[in-house]
Design a protein around this motif. Structure first.
Motif, PDB file in Angstrom:
ATOM      1  N   SER A  45       0.848  -1.195   0.000  1.00  0.00           N
ATOM      2  CA  SER A  45       0.000   0.000   0.000  1.00  0.00           C
ATOM      3  C   SER A  45       0.881   1.241   0.000  1.00  0.00           C
ATOM      4  N   ALA A  46       0.300   2.342  -0.377  1.00  0.00           N
ATOM      5  CA  ALA A  46       1.035   3.594  -0.377  1.00  0.00           C
ATOM      6  C   ALA A  46       1.694   3.830   0.977  1.00  0.00           C
ATOM      7  N   ASP A  47       2.947   4.227   0.942  1.00  0.00           N
ATOM      8  CA  ASP A  47       3.745   4.547   2.124  1.00  0.00           C
ATOM      9  C   ASP A  47       4.182   3.328   2.929  1.00  0.00           C
ATOM     10  N   GLU A  48       3.844   2.149   2.463  1.00  0.00           N
ATOM     11  CA  GLU A  48       4.292   0.946   3.147  1.00  0.00           C
ATOM     12  C   GLU A  48       5.781   0.737   2.854  1.00  0.00           C
ATOM     13  N   GLU A  49       6.478   0.218   3.843  1.00  0.00           N
ATOM     14  CA  GLU A  49       7.902  -0.042   3.666  1.00  0.00           C
ATOM     15  C   GLU A  49       8.107  -1.363   2.944  1.00  0.00           C
ATOM     16  N   ILE A  50       8.976  -1.356   1.960  1.00  0.00           N
ATOM     17  CA  ILE A  50       9.269  -2.573   1.198  1.00  0.00           C
ATOM     18  C   ILE A  50      10.474  -3.270   1.795  1.00  0.00           C
ATOM     19  N   PHE A  51      11.520  -2.509   2.028  1.00  0.00           N
ATOM     20  CA  PHE A  51      12.629  -2.997   2.854  1.00  0.00           C
ATOM     21  C   PHE A  51      13.322  -1.790   3.449  1.00  0.00           C
ATOM     22  N   SER A  52      14.161  -2.041   4.434  1.00  0.00           N
ATOM     23  CA  SER A  52      14.756  -0.949   5.178  1.00  0.00           C
ATOM     24  C   SER A  52      16.281  -1.014   5.106  1.00  0.00           C
ATOM     25  N   GLU A  53      16.895   0.148   5.129  1.00  0.00           N
ATOM     26  CA  GLU A  53      18.353   0.219   5.129  1.00  0.00           C
ATOM     27  C   GLU A  53      18.892  -0.652   6.264  1.00  0.00           C
ATOM     28  N   VAL A  63       9.848  -3.687 -10.153  1.00  0.00           N
ATOM     29  CA  VAL A  63       8.553  -3.036 -10.022  1.00  0.00           C
ATOM     30  C   VAL A  63       7.636  -3.485 -11.165  1.00  0.00           C
ATOM     31  N   VAL A  64       6.462  -3.918 -10.814  1.00  0.00           N
ATOM     32  CA  VAL A  64       5.480  -4.325 -11.827  1.00  0.00           C
ATOM     33  C   VAL A  64       4.481  -3.188 -12.068  1.00  0.00           C
ATOM     34  N   THR A  65       3.895  -2.701 -10.985  1.00  0.00           N
ATOM     35  CA  THR A  65       2.987  -1.555 -11.108  1.00  0.00           C
ATOM     36  C   THR A  65       3.250  -0.583  -9.968  1.00  0.00           C
ATOM     37  N   GLY A  66       2.891   0.664 -10.176  1.00  0.00           N
ATOM     38  CA  GLY A  66       3.042   1.652  -9.123  1.00  0.00           C
ATOM     39  C   GLY A  66       4.413   2.310  -9.140  1.00  0.00           C
ATOM     40  N   VAL A  67       4.664   3.097  -8.119  1.00  0.00           N
ATOM     41  CA  VAL A  67       5.916   3.845  -8.017  1.00  0.00           C
ATOM     42  C   VAL A  67       6.544   3.593  -6.645  1.00  0.00           C
ATOM     43  N   VAL A  68       7.837   3.391  -6.647  1.00  0.00           N
ATOM     44  CA  VAL A  68       8.595   3.124  -5.418  1.00  0.00           C
ATOM     45  C   VAL A  68       9.657   4.202  -5.249  1.00  0.00           C
ATOM     46  N   ARG A  69       9.890   4.614  -4.008  1.00  0.00           N
ATOM     47  CA  ARG A  69      10.986   5.539  -3.755  1.00  0.00           C
ATOM     48  C   ARG A  69      12.056   4.830  -2.945  1.00  0.00           C
ATOM     49  N   THR A  70      13.303   5.140  -3.240  1.00  0.00           N
ATOM     50  CA  THR A  70      14.411   4.658  -2.412  1.00  0.00           C
ATOM     51  C   THR A  70      15.020   5.865  -1.739  1.00  0.00           C
ATOM     52  N   CYS A  71      15.291   5.748  -0.444  1.00  0.00           N
ATOM     53  CA  CYS A  71      15.786   6.912   0.269  1.00  0.00           C
ATOM     54  C   CYS A  71      16.706   6.538   1.417  1.00  0.00           C
ATOM     55  N   LYS A  72      17.405   7.548   1.870  1.00  0.00           N
ATOM     56  CA  LYS A  72      18.282   7.415   3.033  1.00  0.00           C
ATOM     57  C   LYS A  72      17.805   8.377   4.104  1.00  0.00           C
ATOM     58  N   GLU A  82      16.574   9.088  -3.072  1.00  0.00           N
ATOM     59  CA  GLU A  82      17.605   8.841  -4.096  1.00  0.00           C
ATOM     60  C   GLU A  82      17.003   8.775  -5.481  1.00  0.00           C
ATOM     61  N   ALA A  83      15.866   8.089  -5.578  1.00  0.00           N
ATOM     62  CA  ALA A  83      15.262   7.909  -6.894  1.00  0.00           C
ATOM     63  C   ALA A  83      13.833   7.429  -6.736  1.00  0.00           C
ATOM     64  N   PHE A  84      13.065   7.659  -7.791  1.00  0.00           N
ATOM     65  CA  PHE A  84      11.741   7.068  -7.908  1.00  0.00           C
ATOM     66  C   PHE A  84      11.832   5.962  -8.957  1.00  0.00           C
ATOM     67  N   GLU A 104      10.283   2.339  -0.176  1.00  0.00           N
ATOM     68  CA  GLU A 104       8.910   2.498   0.281  1.00  0.00           C
ATOM     69  C   GLU A 104       7.996   2.691  -0.928  1.00  0.00           C
ATOM     70  N   ALA A 105       6.748   2.295  -0.756  1.00  0.00           N
ATOM     71  CA  ALA A 105       5.761   2.477  -1.818  1.00  0.00           C
ATOM     72  C   ALA A 105       5.301   3.924  -1.852  1.00  0.00           C
ATOM     73  N   VAL A 106       5.397   4.565  -3.006  1.00  0.00           N
ATOM     74  CA  VAL A 106       4.862   5.919  -3.164  1.00  0.00           C
ATOM     75  C   VAL A 106       3.355   5.826  -3.368  1.00  0.00           C
ATOM     76  N   SER A 107       2.961   4.964  -4.257  1.00  0.00           N
ATOM     77  CA  SER A 107       1.548   4.651  -4.478  1.00  0.00           C
ATOM     78  C   SER A 107       1.364   3.172  -4.138  1.00  0.00           C
TER      79      SER A 107
END
Lengths: 231, 231
Positions: A45-53, A63-72, A82-84, A104-107
């Motif tokens: 779901s949006a804002d859910e964490e996919i994995f953590s540093e 990624v199959v569908t949606g947008v993911v952000r990677t960040c520090k 860092e990137a979408f 993390e999931a953006v959408s």
DNA sequence: CGATTGCTTGATACCTCTCAACCCAGGTGG
DNA sequence: CCACCTGGGTTGAGAGGTATCAAGCAATCG
């Protein structure tokens, strides 16, 4: 002929998309049967964490569908996106044993997981896959370096213009930026505050360069003018 | 066993050094005979250009002695130094047909050139080399991403502290930063102006955190304090 | 509805940049 | 030997861009 990792100078996010990772699974000649999804498609779901540093980087994702952000994160809460990542992009393919950033999931989005330890063997026997992963790494690197120039040497208006240009280039007509992320995400991607992003968008609209069709839909009325800011 | 590209979390510049590229040429089992220097070692004087953004990227280099900077320029002259490279580091290994940045000598230095088109064939047959190049790419990527956090979300004093810490870690006692580059190089690496770098160094000295032994020799009197700024 | 979330706008503070002067060491030439 | 010049560095004063703090708006949701 020299090494041709990939099509070459592409817009920031097109880079990773230019590496259709899924292709390996479709091409029998690539002998990629050994690298297979470690499980079914996963939904977030949006804002859910996919994995953590710092997590054990046993799997990476496509990624199959949606947008993911990677960040520090800094321990006072400051965040740098860092990137979408959009459909087709790889996320979490790491040099070490641990993830170097948080994803993390953006959408709402779906991702396919791959076992990382499968790659080790494939580097020996699967030439096509090796080239793809190589291309992925090199293009991510180019993108990160371009991002450094953006962060280090550009003003707020230049940063926002570059961001809009980058996303508008993905639309059919190249003039409509449909954003999946919040202003806060944009701010953390550009190294600005949310207020500065908002103010800069307002200013660009007053100047007639863009039109805020909706909160997350921005029409570039003067792409050339914006692009000039990306000198 | 999962993929082990390299030792893992290393200081910024140690990353590339952890990949002893020359090793391939020394290990007969690696069958690396096809990737050989494209010519003799080349010497460059301080500030001499090694290659320029946009040049045909027919060769890449390994630094033998001295320090090299890679940077990008905006057409109004603003510069962003992407990285400094020391002995053992690879420079100019690119995804496309052209260099994506400019490389210049920081100090007098020597580099070995390699033909890039040799790599293409090796990706098929030379497992050890493939892993090394992979590790190089992935670690460069990690370094670039760490640099993004620095550029986007850190203050001047945090940037300078991180820079000093990074260079001091290479010295025998880990407390003496011997810099090969000018204040301008540092400023362009950190996304600051030369004056801000100078003022920040002076402030750190007044605060007792460092000692400016010489222009390019800085002793860290309180590495922990500096490191705390690198939260 | 009221509450919440995301966004915008305003006033002010502060950090870094800009412009400028000055310092210092090293080299050059008289 | 000294005057001069040059390049790199430091320091100061002021301007400006962005952050911070705060208020208010609009859309969404329970």
């Amino acid at each position: 002929m020299s090494v041709q990792f990939a099509p070459s100078p592409a817009p920031l996010h097109a880079a990773a998309r230019a590496v259709p990772f899924a292709k390996a699974a479709h091409d029998p000649a690539a002998r990629s049967s050994e690298l297979r999804a470690s499980g079914p498609v996963q939904s977030f779901s949006a804002d859910e964490e996919i994995f953590s540093e710092g997590d054990d980087a046993a799997v990476f994702f496509r990624v199959v569908t949606g947008v993911v952000r990677t960040c520090k994160f800094m321990n006072d809460g400051r965040r740098q996106v860092e990137a979408f990542h959009v459909a087709g992009d790889l996320v979490g393919f790491e040099p070490g044993e641990e993830y170097g950033f948080t994803a993390e999931a953006v959408s709402d989005c779906t991702l396919v997981p791959y076992r990382r330890h499968g790659v080790d063997a494939l580097l020996t026997i699967d030439e096509a896959l090796t080239r793809q992963l190589f291309a992925h790494a090199m293009h991510s690197l180019s993108r990160a370096q371009a991002h450094s120039l953006l962060l280090g040497r550009r003003s707020a208006i230049e940063k926002v213009s570059a961001f809009l240009t980058e996303w508008a280039e993905r639309s059919p007509d190249g003039r409509m930026a449909k954003l999946a992320m919040t202003r806060q995400d944009i701010a953390d991607y550009l190294g600005l505050t949310i207020e500065t992003v908002s103010r800069t968008l307002s200013q660009l609209e007053r100047d007639g360069a863009i039109e805020l069709v909706a909160l997350r839909e921005i029409r570039l009325k003067s792409p050339a003018a914006l692009h000039n800011l990306n000198a």
